[in-house]
Motif scaffolding. Sequence first.
Motif, PDB file in Angstrom:
ATOM      1  N   ASP A 109       0.842  -1.196   0.000  1.00  0.00           N
ATOM      2  CA  ASP A 109       0.000   0.000   0.000  1.00  0.00           C
ATOM      3  C   ASP A 109       0.882   1.252   0.000  1.00  0.00           C
ATOM      4  N   ARG A 110       0.733   2.057  -1.032  1.00  0.00           N
ATOM      5  CA  ARG A 110       1.610   3.224  -1.206  1.00  0.00           C
ATOM      6  C   ARG A 110       1.565   4.172  -0.008  1.00  0.00           C
ATOM      7  N   ASN A 111       0.401   4.361   0.586  1.00  0.00           N
ATOM      8  CA  ASN A 111       0.314   5.300   1.699  1.00  0.00           C
ATOM      9  C   ASN A 111       0.970   4.767   2.966  1.00  0.00           C
ATOM     10  N   GLU A 160       4.779   4.895   2.492  1.00  0.00           N
ATOM     11  CA  GLU A 160       5.366   6.216   2.751  1.00  0.00           C
ATOM     12  C   GLU A 160       5.391   6.528   4.239  1.00  0.00           C
ATOM     13  N   LYS A 161       4.342   6.116   4.928  1.00  0.00           N
ATOM     14  CA  LYS A 161       4.272   6.382   6.368  1.00  0.00           C
ATOM     15  C   LYS A 161       5.442   5.718   7.095  1.00  0.00           C
ATOM     16  N   HIS A 179       0.885   1.451  -9.124  1.00  0.00           N
ATOM     17  CA  HIS A 179       0.787   0.936  -7.749  1.00  0.00           C
ATOM     18  C   HIS A 179       1.055  -0.565  -7.722  1.00  0.00           C
ATOM     19  N   TYR A 211       1.384   6.777  -9.600  1.00  0.00           N
ATOM     20  CA  TYR A 211       1.916   7.539  -8.476  1.00  0.00           C
ATOM     21  C   TYR A 211       3.053   8.384  -9.034  1.00  0.00           C
TER      22      TYR A 211
END
Lengths: 341, 341, 341
Positions: free
Chosen positions: B106-108, B111-112, B140, B177
């Motif tokens: 999951d891209r988000n 990044e987190k 993605h 993205y």
Amino acid sequence: MTAIATLGSHCALQVLKGAKDEGLKTLLVCEKRRQRLYKRFDFIDEIIPVDSFLEVLEPRCARILEKNKAVLIPHGTLIAQMSSEQIESIKTPVFGNKWILRWESDRNLKEKLMRDAKLDVPKSIPNPDKIKRLTIAKRHGAAGGKGYFLTSSKKDYVKKRNQLIKIGLIKGDKDLYLQEYVMGVLAYLQFFYSPLDDNLEFFGVDKRHESDIEGLGRIPAQEQLGIDYISSFNVIGNSPMVLRESLLDDVYAMGERFVEASKRLVKPGMNGPFCIEGVYDQNGKFWTFEFSARIVAGTNIYMEGSPYSALIYDVPMSMGRRIAREVKIATKQRKIDIITT
Amino acid sequence: MTAIATLGSHCALQVLKGAKDEGLKTLLVCEKRRQRLYKRFDFIDEIIPVDSFLEVLEPRCARILEKNKAVLIPHGTLIAQMSSEQIESIKTPVFGNKWILRWESDRNLKEKLMRDAKLDVPKSIPNPDKIKRLTIAKRHGAAGGKGYFLTSSKKDYVKKRNQLIKIGLIKGDKDLYLQEYVMGVLAYLQFFYSPLDDNLEFFGVDKRHESDIEGLGRIPAQEQLGIDYISSFNVIGNSPMVLRESLLDDVYAMGERFVEASKRLVKPGMNGPFCIEGVYDQNGKFWTFEFSARIVAGTNIYMEGSPYSALIYDVPMSMGRRIAREVKIATKQRKIDIITT
Amino acid sequence: MTAIATLGSHCALQVLKGAKDEGLKTLLVCEKRRQRLYKRFDFIDEIIPVDSFLEVLEPRCARILEKNKAVLIPHGTLIAQMSSEQIESIKTPVFGNKWILRWESDRNLKEKLMRDAKLDVPKSIPNPDKIKRLTIAKRHGAAGGKGYFLTSSKKDYVKKRNQLIKIGLIKGDKDLYLQEYVMGVLAYLQFFYSPLDDNLEFFGVDKRHESDIEGLGRIPAQEQLGIDYISSFNVIGNSPMVLRESLLDDVYAMGERFVEASKRLVKPGMNGPFCIEGVYDQNGKFWTFEFSARIVAGTNIYMEGSPYSALIYDVPMSMGRRIAREVKIATKQRKIDIITT
């Protein structure tokens, strides 16, 4: 005891080191001017000095090799310096299939074998008028990439061809072979096929370093546009590489089809080491543009074995050592006739 | 006795060869069409043939793995072919942390975790209107680089996006993205973290070969300008590399921050192998653009150990073998629960 | 028993691991901020923490090294952080020839030695007015390639020079050395010369990864033209490579001429490891643009030996281990004075 002999160039160090690791006697047919290099390595038991590699065809050389019960390992230098007729006339037992070397040297036979093996070969361009997209012009024979160039129009082709004529590398159109250029990741797939147990081994893959094309990517586009540049693909060296594992099944399938096709077309088939050479395009499809029907110099990077040979052998297994092991096994089984021609 | 199991792709050969070197039983969950490849290697003790890797979730497969007390080693193919929910529902003990694999996909979340580990991440571009300088558009998920492209203006972006839609690779903007493109030396940093002794090992670094972008540097600028070209970053293979020694301290620090952040964000943390992926810019600063929370295929180049693993271990230690050794140690210490999820 | 000491950077891990493999005690002079890295490796017997490497010149450090009968192995960090005068004043025995390190640092002495060794050196450009074709501008000293740039006209040169002045990397023209740029395959040739038996060993060849120039080839020409780009050659790492075997004779000849020239020009000559650095052009001719008169970091890729060292040694022989072995042999033969200065 059998001995291993080869010509002093190309992959001679790997071949003879591998033979020594297998406990075999090693002989090197060596141009006198190159003796200094090879005398540095103590795994070379005997050097046969010659003025020209063609002396391999002469009785003096042949007698020494015969006396030692030597098997001659052919490589790129043999092909570059002898005609197919000369190679076929060698009296010393040649490892693998000396008859297939003609198929490597002759562009038409080469294409026939590749297509019979159902390898995907980039389209050849019949004549300069048909150049519509990015095309590579290659010189015939084992020229080592010197004088190869890229072009995308007849006008540009003529200009570059004329420069090559001017510097004496070619005489005219007939010395050049035109082929659609496929862009991607170049890969040289190294195999060993043993007729003793009908088994194919994928031995490794390498990348080539070619001059001066390799330097091009470091020249900013703005500077490139100011230079009147003809690329060249002179092979300087090699680096190691592994492939995405999902590509391996197809790699083995290509190797097997090549072995089968060679059995059909040129008896006794593709015994020993060979290489399928090409490029992976953006879909991961492999386009074959050449093959080598004997050990390739790219195996030199794996002097102590490759990531793939490590999956098969418990000792560091170079291609040179694999050849020597095959000779040892065949000798023991009295099957040396099966692995030589 | 514990066994090692994995799916037949990605780095299965390395993982099972390493397990065999450690004396463990080896099992391969293998698509029927790929059996021919894997049957070539005698370090694979048992092949569990399947029509789809999803069968790992089914009782038949799970029972065989359980009977063998197998630990399942997850890799890129598992992530590519199963949803996070499916991975999390696997009954067989999964090496490392199966919960963190969702953070990789999951891209988000990805990044987190990178930002929490204080890794320098190139700026993301919120929408195509904001493209001002060189930008990379990525699909993605674990797409393996296919359909990634470079662009430096909205107009150019739209043209390329539309071509990808046309060939069916994406549906629209939301599948892409956008990230500032940092130019330099790409490097894939391979680590192994053991929770058993709370120790991080830097295992090696590799370079990727991507098609067809790798071929671009060999096309003269003049020819490039005549081609309507969309780059692609389909991973084909890997090569070895070492880093300037003065960069190593920071490499370890990045790895440790990543381990710490993952302990905070996704219990039990980043156990086992992982990879921090990015680029060294002209100041030697590392920009992280991805991570893999499990063994990466780039470790395949080090089938016999890397220049860095040689500093730690006296035997040839691949990442696959390191995993097997961890399983062995944990089994002996009755701590298998600590290294699996 | 003799010990091996070096500074904590560059190739310290290789050097001390090799020393330990040869059974010698190992000492590391280490900046306090870097201790965390080096404490991870248990082949380092003793760390001498310092605030600055210049403390090697001070009695405290010298005494510890003397007490251990340590030989100091010089590398690139020593040269980057000390003046030639400081290096020459080191009291601890320095492996190889500390006097020749001045010839590596000083551009004029360097060219003198290369020309005396009859190495082909690309033409230097006396001043910016003389820039007619592709030229590289290099900063003096061991700057590691940062701030090097390509240019092909005075106008372009001035623009790029001014940018470097602006960011504080240089002060003016006199900080830059201009040299014709030769395009091709870059190669770093690693040698070891032993004065004990007057023997030269070719140890391997590597490729460098430099940022950000390495990334340039992945930027389509069209995008490049839109960027106001100054290249940089900051060394980030290294990869392995082998050379076409027909080039090896010349490689050895270059190495031997270099050893002979250094005996004439800077006594006691080029003992121990050195590197000849340059590029193979499209005719396979080697152009030397630099040398290193001590171990180079590119040897780090061969932590377990190179394809070439495998031809000479039966054990994995890194350059670091070769150095330690030389110290051991010289100690036994009471000839430590011959291999140190």
